[in-house]
Design a protein around this motif. Sequence first.
Motif, PDB file in Angstrom:
ATOM      1  N   ARG A  76      62.511  44.173  78.390  1.00  0.00           N
ATOM      2  CA  ARG A  76      63.775  44.583  78.925  1.00  0.00           C
ATOM      3  C   ARG A  76      64.939  43.562  79.150  1.00  0.00           C
ATOM      4  NH1 ARG A  76      64.740  49.639  79.022  1.00  0.00           N
ATOM      5  NH2 ARG A  76      66.552  49.760  80.264  1.00  0.00           N
ATOM      6  N   ALA A  77      65.815  43.564  79.048  1.00  0.00           N
ATOM      7  CA  ALA A  77      66.385  42.151  78.928  1.00  0.00           C
ATOM      8  C   ALA A  77      66.652  41.896  80.781  1.00  0.00           C
ATOM      9  CB  ALA A  77      68.187  41.984  78.251  1.00  0.00           C
ATOM     10  N   GLU A  78      67.003  43.018  81.332  1.00  0.00           N
ATOM     11  CA  GLU A  78      67.629  42.643  82.822  1.00  0.00           C
ATOM     12  C   GLU A  78      65.938  42.204  83.655  1.00  0.00           C
ATOM     13  OE1 GLU A  78      67.190  47.027  81.780  1.00  0.00           O
ATOM     14  OE2 GLU A  78      67.797  45.455  80.773  1.00  0.00           O
ATOM     15  N   SER A  79      64.813  42.280  83.073  1.00  0.00           N
ATOM     16  CA  SER A  79      63.513  41.361  83.968  1.00  0.00           C
ATOM     17  C   SER A  79      63.512  40.642  83.477  1.00  0.00           C
ATOM     18  CB  SER A  79      62.554  42.727  83.378  1.00  0.00           C
ATOM     19  OG  SER A  79      62.543  44.124  83.665  1.00  0.00           O
ATOM     20  N   ILE A  80      63.988  39.801  82.966  1.00  0.00           N
ATOM     21  CA  ILE A  80      64.164  38.646  82.005  1.00  0.00           C
ATOM     22  C   ILE A  80      64.724  37.065  83.924  1.00  0.00           C
ATOM     23  CG2 ILE A  80      65.008  36.550  80.612  1.00  0.00           C
ATOM     24  CD1 ILE A  80      64.309  38.638  78.862  1.00  0.00           C
ATOM     25  N   THR A  81      63.356  36.840  84.183  1.00  0.00           N
ATOM     26  CA  THR A  81      64.553  35.643  85.201  1.00  0.00           C
ATOM     27  C   THR A  81      63.096  33.714  85.189  1.00  0.00           C
ATOM     28  OG1 THR A  81      62.034  35.636  86.927  1.00  0.00           O
ATOM     29  CG2 THR A  81      64.591  37.110  86.784  1.00  0.00           C
ATOM     30  N   LYS A  82      63.423  33.643  85.424  1.00  0.00           N
ATOM     31  CA  LYS A  82      63.498  32.029  85.192  1.00  0.00           C
ATOM     32  C   LYS A  82      62.029  31.502  85.518  1.00  0.00           C
ATOM     33  CE  LYS A  82      67.208  29.047  83.971  1.00  0.00           C
ATOM     34  NZ  LYS A  82      67.775  27.659  84.270  1.00  0.00           N
ATOM     35  N   GLU A  83      61.914  32.560  86.691  1.00  0.00           N
ATOM     36  CA  GLU A  83      60.856  32.601  87.501  1.00  0.00           C
ATOM     37  C   GLU A  83      59.774  33.198  87.274  1.00  0.00           C
ATOM     38  OE1 GLU A  83      63.867  31.322  89.899  1.00  0.00           O
ATOM     39  OE2 GLU A  83      63.387  32.979  88.660  1.00  0.00           O
ATOM     40  N   LYS A  84      59.882  34.230  86.077  1.00  0.00           N
ATOM     41  CA  LYS A  84      58.870  34.905  85.313  1.00  0.00           C
ATOM     42  C   LYS A  84      58.297  34.095  84.147  1.00  0.00           C
ATOM     43  CE  LYS A  84      59.957  39.544  87.130  1.00  0.00           C
ATOM     44  NZ  LYS A  84      60.477  41.439  86.833  1.00  0.00           N
ATOM     45  N   LEU A  85      59.272  33.869  83.457  1.00  0.00           N
ATOM     46  CA  LEU A  85      59.468  32.840  82.020  1.00  0.00           C
ATOM     47  C   LEU A  85      58.401  31.782  82.659  1.00  0.00           C
ATOM     48  CD1 LEU A  85      62.344  33.180  80.429  1.00  0.00           C
ATOM     49  CD2 LEU A  85      60.889  35.010  80.116  1.00  0.00           C
ATOM     50  N   GLN A  86      58.499  31.424  83.611  1.00  0.00           N
ATOM     51  CA  GLN A  86      57.313  29.981  83.912  1.00  0.00           C
ATOM     52  C   GLN A  86      55.939  30.570  84.477  1.00  0.00           C
ATOM     53  OE1 GLN A  86      59.774  28.090  87.012  1.00  0.00           O
ATOM     54  NE2 GLN A  86      61.142  27.577  85.469  1.00  0.00           N
ATOM     55  N   MET A  87      56.197  31.517  84.501  1.00  0.00           N
ATOM     56  CA  MET A  87      55.041  31.805  85.147  1.00  0.00           C
ATOM     57  C   MET A  87      53.965  32.465  83.639  1.00  0.00           C
ATOM     58  SD  MET A  87      52.887  35.965  84.833  1.00  0.00           S
ATOM     59  CE  MET A  87      54.732  36.845  85.115  1.00  0.00           C
ATOM     60  N   MET A  88      55.342  33.489  82.968  1.00  0.00           N
ATOM     61  CA  MET A  88      54.047  33.256  81.069  1.00  0.00           C
ATOM     62  C   MET A  88      53.442  32.309  80.762  1.00  0.00           C
ATOM     63  SD  MET A  88      56.860  36.200  79.387  1.00  0.00           S
ATOM     64  CE  MET A  88      55.586  36.283  78.221  1.00  0.00           C
ATOM     65  N   LYS A  89      54.126  31.300  80.926  1.00  0.00           N
ATOM     66  CA  LYS A  89      54.344  29.638  80.519  1.00  0.00           C
ATOM     67  C   LYS A  89      52.489  29.105  80.838  1.00  0.00           C
ATOM     68  CE  LYS A  89      57.953  27.242  80.010  1.00  0.00           C
ATOM     69  NZ  LYS A  89      58.956  26.871  79.904  1.00  0.00           N
ATOM     70  N   ARG A  90      52.710  29.005  81.506  1.00  0.00           N
ATOM     71  CA  ARG A  90      51.093  29.654  82.614  1.00  0.00           C
ATOM     72  C   ARG A  90      50.351  29.498  82.130  1.00  0.00           C
ATOM     73  NH1 ARG A  90      53.753  29.544  87.663  1.00  0.00           N
ATOM     74  NH2 ARG A  90      52.846  31.561  88.585  1.00  0.00           N
ATOM     75  N   TYR A  91      50.265  31.275  82.462  1.00  0.00           N
ATOM     76  CA  TYR A  91      48.970  31.465  80.552  1.00  0.00           C
ATOM     77  C   TYR A  91      49.171  31.482  78.988  1.00  0.00           C
ATOM     78  CZ  TYR A  91      48.863  33.541  85.344  1.00  0.00           C
ATOM     79  OH  TYR A  91      48.403  33.892  86.363  1.00  0.00           O
ATOM     80  N   LEU A  92      50.761  31.564  79.080  1.00  0.00           N
ATOM     81  CA  LEU A  92      49.933  31.542  77.720  1.00  0.00           C
ATOM     82  C   LEU A  92      50.769  29.972  76.757  1.00  0.00           C
ATOM     83  CD1 LEU A  92      52.957  34.460  76.944  1.00  0.00           C
ATOM     84  CD2 LEU A  92      50.078  33.778  77.031  1.00  0.00           C
ATOM     85  N   GLY A  93      51.351  28.339  77.624  1.00  0.00           N
ATOM     86  CA  GLY A  93      51.665  27.260  77.167  1.00  0.00           C
ATOM     87  C   GLY A  93      52.476  27.592  76.378  1.00  0.00           C
ATOM     88  N   ASN A  94      52.491  26.681  75.475  1.00  0.00           N
ATOM     89  CA  ASN A  94      54.168  27.082  75.310  1.00  0.00           C
ATOM     90  C   ASN A  94      53.831  26.507  73.977  1.00  0.00           C
ATOM     91  OD1 ASN A  94      55.578  25.988  77.011  1.00  0.00           O
ATOM     92  ND2 ASN A  94      54.070  23.611  76.891  1.00  0.00           N
ATOM     93  N   GLY A  95      53.000  27.637  73.371  1.00  0.00           N
ATOM     94  CA  GLY A  95      53.056  27.908  71.598  1.00  0.00           C
ATOM     95  C   GLY A  95      53.821  28.846  71.132  1.00  0.00           C
ATOM     96  N   ARG A  96      53.623  29.531  70.127  1.00  0.00           N
ATOM     97  CA  ARG A  96      54.676  30.375  69.597  1.00  0.00           C
ATOM     98  C   ARG A  96      54.856  31.493  70.477  1.00  0.00           C
ATOM     99  NH1 ARG A  96      57.012  29.786  64.457  1.00  0.00           N
ATOM    100  NH2 ARG A  96      57.885  31.558  63.652  1.00  0.00           N
TER     101      ARG A  96
END
Length: 343
Positions: A76-96
């Motif tokens: 959901r758009a309202e759940s998106i924050t920079k902190e959460k996105l950076q957390m996702m990248k720690r687990y998913l990397g910078n892939g597609r």
Amino acid sequence: AMIRALREKDVNLYAEFVRLSFLNKRGFVTEQMGNEVVTGCDSLDETEFPEQVFDRLFGMEGVYKTRPFRYSFEVRAESITKEKLQMMKRYLGNGRTFLEIGVEVTNEWLRNHWINKSLSDSKLENAIGMLHEEGFKVNTNILLGIPCLTEEQSIMLFRESVIKLMNLKSDRITFHPLTRKPYTINHYLFEHLKDNPFLKNIGIADGEHTGLPWMFSIIEAMAGIFEEFPKLSRNFGVGQFNIFEDSDILVYNADRSCSCNKDLFKAVDRAMKTLHTSEISEIRKNMKKDPCYKAYEEVLERQKNAGDIRETLGIVGKEMIASLWDTEKEIKTEKFLKELDSM
């Protein structure tokens, strides 16, 4: 309720439960797949998808021994924050990685007052901008067929939505033909008002077809947008054509059992896989010869009595209120019409 209680009692046990559920169903993922869709209500909701779940699914000891070509997470758009996105990248990397946002329609009033999405234009724009800043791809989902509106109104709103999302730099747009499923406004329309004389007069009530767009409208809308924007097909997808039979009622023409429905579904699927959208345009040219098309034209003719979108919603809203509230219908109608004034 049991799983929610587990989540509240011990988040680590909850995360392990999610992991074991995955392993029981799928096992470890050892071969590369094309697209892995991670879906729920909201993959960035702390209640549903805390960081512990990301760790147990995507971390060093996670279930993916080989990363898929692409991840797609519904959020959901309202759940998106920079902190959460950076957390996702720690687990998913910078892939597609695509994050999918349910927009439904870019008309803000319809999205929030009629469909009840609670998503403002500014939140949507900020979310898309933030995703791009953090290196994610954006997939926006829209409807083709807005509940209780006419075929032509829905086609017009579809075109407007696609153009606006293209301007907002959505990397991919997926459209979903409106289905009729329980506990939705279009299902209520079908269950209680499919024989309503006022709604029949404006072509919104249409017997067994009430609450669904026609397949002809899907072809009309797709052909129109691909002819206007030929390169769009590269970043365009279609959903809700392959859901389980009898779970929801899919779009169809005059008769659900008519062979033309399956033929059109196959043509759309083929066009999306090959990106040869000229077939959709060819079908659009020839579909007037279909035996179902006369019934479609009759619906379009009746829908000319519906007026513009605001007038259509006014008529439908009044009839729905009358069927829901007997003693309070005047008060409810006044309140609804006041809300409609803000459109």
